[in-house]
Design an enzyme around this catalytic site. Structure first.
Site, short mmCIF file in Angstrom:
data_model
loop_
_atom_site.label_atom_id
_atom_site.label_comp_id
_atom_site.label_asym_id
_atom_site.label_seq_id
_atom_site.Cartn_x
_atom_site.Cartn_y
_atom_site.Cartn_z
N GLY A 51 -18.58 43.76 50.37
CA GLY A 51 -18.40 44.47 48.85
C GLY A 51 -17.33 43.92 48.17
O GLY A 51 -16.42 43.35 48.83
N HIS A 165 -21.02 35.08 55.31
CA HIS A 165 -22.39 36.08 54.74
C HIS A 165 -23.65 35.36 55.42
O HIS A 165 -24.15 34.13 54.86
CB HIS A 165 -22.65 35.97 53.24
CG HIS A 165 -21.55 36.78 52.55
ND1 HIS A 165 -21.74 38.06 52.12
CD2 HIS A 165 -20.27 36.44 52.20
CE1 HIS A 165 -20.63 38.77 51.57
NE2 HIS A 165 -19.68 38.08 51.74
#
Ligand code: XMP
Length: 508
Positions: A51, A165
């Site tokens: 985020g 990620h």
């Protein structure tokens, strides 16, 4: 199922995509979800997404820490990692150097989520904060040059966290990492479209009982698949309504009627409202006004038809998962993405029906698979997007029956050639636009003064941005020759070489 907590990362839909590609069902929920609601979902594992926030920022999204006591594995990614570390007593700090882009992941312990990874493999980083001190019981599995704790774990509690990620393709071993996590969660890999159809037929039957359902069929993939699925569940208690607004492409209404009535045996109420729409559009050339007129009239016609059926409890819609996810942002406010899709053809929220949205947890490619599973023909399952206001926004200027007919012929030739070249599925959209200009030409020995048509073909992932397609010159030549030779009234064809932004996909 795997529960994904959405901390607002632009990649959160990708996490869900990857998990489903690995044949495990997953659902995305906002951090505000309560511990009870999480327990009720009975997840076999939880993934905390990345985020944009920093954990020490006031108002940064938080989740009930009870999630760590569920007794199921938890994987934190980027912000999700920082949240986990912070919640469990470790220390996060602003990194001296922001790390963005590719880095080498140096695997010290190829175990847990990193099982089977080589000593060195690329990973995608995008973070400002880093882990300074690990919480008690955690150990480091991997590092990068700038990030000493790039992957950490507390195996006894089933807790894992990654600074990079794994969901993006730039992390080539990312899918293996997620697969390892699903293995640690002991997930059964049984999510496929056949089981989806079976489960949703049952759910629809339980929800609807013996009540009637109406559905606005547009001819697009989503409403078509929703219609066939619901029909499979409740048979003729489904009343699909197709409003033919006279603004469709050549043979489109007839094809839809044929597929639904004959092939699928789903009775569709065809409403021929072309005259009404043309009357309402008469003399109007402003694009926004056209959209408003069409949207309003569509609702009127649809409601009038629904009233004829009578006693309808439910309204079905082909809403997809990306629309649902975008409407719950991690911050509880509106999503950051400004949608360029204009929802003309949508129905007002105050229609007095309960909603059923059987596709609302599916992504587009999953909907296509469901369509194939249910026997929808390929040309419907793979149809390119088509705007609600139809050809009215592709006949520039005033919309008349003659100009619509002209555009239909031009468009049919274009689409035929695009299909023949095997490019239809590769393009996001390909269509013709009838321009409000005439130009001089010569045919035989005669001077002509006729219409110009534009060809638009674009590639795109989501219509938010698009690039004009580099169609082969030979193909463009054939398209142009055929249009000018076969369509009386068009003597010039131009190819649109503008990208979005700054242009849009449609001309109006
Ligand atoms: P633009 O022209 O804004 O279009 O780049 C983006 C995508 O949305 C489609 N589009 C519409 N779809 N109702 C729809 O249902 C509309 O009013 C509408 N306007 C544009 C367009 O075809 C492209 O896929």
């Amino acid at each position: 199922m795997i529960l994904i907590i959405d901390f607002g990362s632009q990649y959160n839909q990708l996490i869900a995509r990857r998990v489903r590609e690995l044949k495990v069902y997953c659902q995305i929920e906002p951090p505000a979800i309560t511990a009870e609601a999480i327990r009720a979902l009975r997840p076999e594992g939880v993934i905390l997404s990345g985020g944009p926030a920093s954990i020490y920022e006031t108002g940064s999204p938080r989740l009930d820490p009870a999630v760590f006591g569920l007794g199921v594995p938890v994987l934190g990614i980027c912000y999700g990692m920082q949240y986990m570390v912070h919640a469990l007593g470790g220390v996060v700090e602003a990194a001296s150097k922001r790390e963005y882009g590719l880095a080498d992941l140096l695997v010290e312990r190829p175990e847990g989520v990193l099982a089977g990874l080589p000593e060195k493999t690329p990973c995608w980083m995008s973070h400002g904060d880093s882990i300074k001190n690990l919480p008690a019981g955690f150990e480091t599995l991997a590092r990068t040059e700038n990030t000493p704790h790039a992957a950490i774990a507390c195996p006894s509690r089933g807790l894992y966290a990654l600074q990079f990620h794994p969901e993006v393709t730039h992390t080539p071993k990312g899918k293996l990492i997620l697969d390892n996590f699903l293995g640690l969660c002991r997930c059964k890999k049984n999510w496929n479209m056949r089981s989806f159809v079976k489960d949703s037929v049952k759910t629809i039957q339980e929800t609807v009982g013996n009540e009637k359902v109406i559905l606005g069929l547009s001819g697009g993939v989503d409403s078509s698949v929703a219609a066939v699925l619901i029909h499979k569940a409740i048979g003729d208690n489904l009343h699909p309504i197709f409003v033919d607004n006279g603004l469709l492409r050549k043979n489109e209404a007839a094809r839809l009627d044929q597929v639904f009535r004959q092939n699928l045996r789903v009775p569709v109420r065809m409403v021929d409202a072309g005259g009404q729409f043309l009357d309402a559009l008469s003399g109007v050339s402003d694009p926004e006004q056209k959209r408003k007129i069409i949207g309003k009239l569509f609702i009127e016609v649809f409601e009038a038809e629904a009233a004829k059926i009578g006693g309808v409890e439910f309204l079905a819609q082909g809403t997809l998962y990306p629309d649902v996810i975008e409407s719950v942002s991690a911050w509880g406010g509106p999503s950051v993405v400004i949608k360029s899709h204009h929802n003309v053809g949508g129905l007002p929220e105050n229609m007095r029906h309960k909603l059923i949205e059987p596709l609302k947890y599916l992504f587009k490619d999953e909907v296509r698979k469901v369509g194939e599973e249910l026997g929808l023909p390929e040309d419907m399952v793979w149809r390119q997007p088509f705007p609600g206001p139809g050809l009215a926004i592709r006949v520039l200027g005033e919309v008349t029956r003659e100009r619509l007919d002209l555009l239909r012929e031009v468009d049919a030739i274009l689409i035929g050639e695009i299909r023949a070249a095997g490019l239809y599925k590769k393009l996001w959209q390909s269509f013709a636009v009838l321009l409000p200009v005439r130009s001089v030409g010569i045919m035989g020995d005669q001077r002509t003064y006729e219409n110009a048509a534009a060809i638009r073909a674009v590639t795109s992932k989501d219509a938010m941005t698009a690039d004009w397609a580099r169609l082969p010159h030979e193909l463009l030549a054939r398209i142009s020759n055929r249009i000018i030779n076969e369509v009386r009234g068009v003597n010039r064809v131009v190819y649109d070489i503008s990208s979005k932004p700054p242009s849009t996909i449609e001309w109006e």
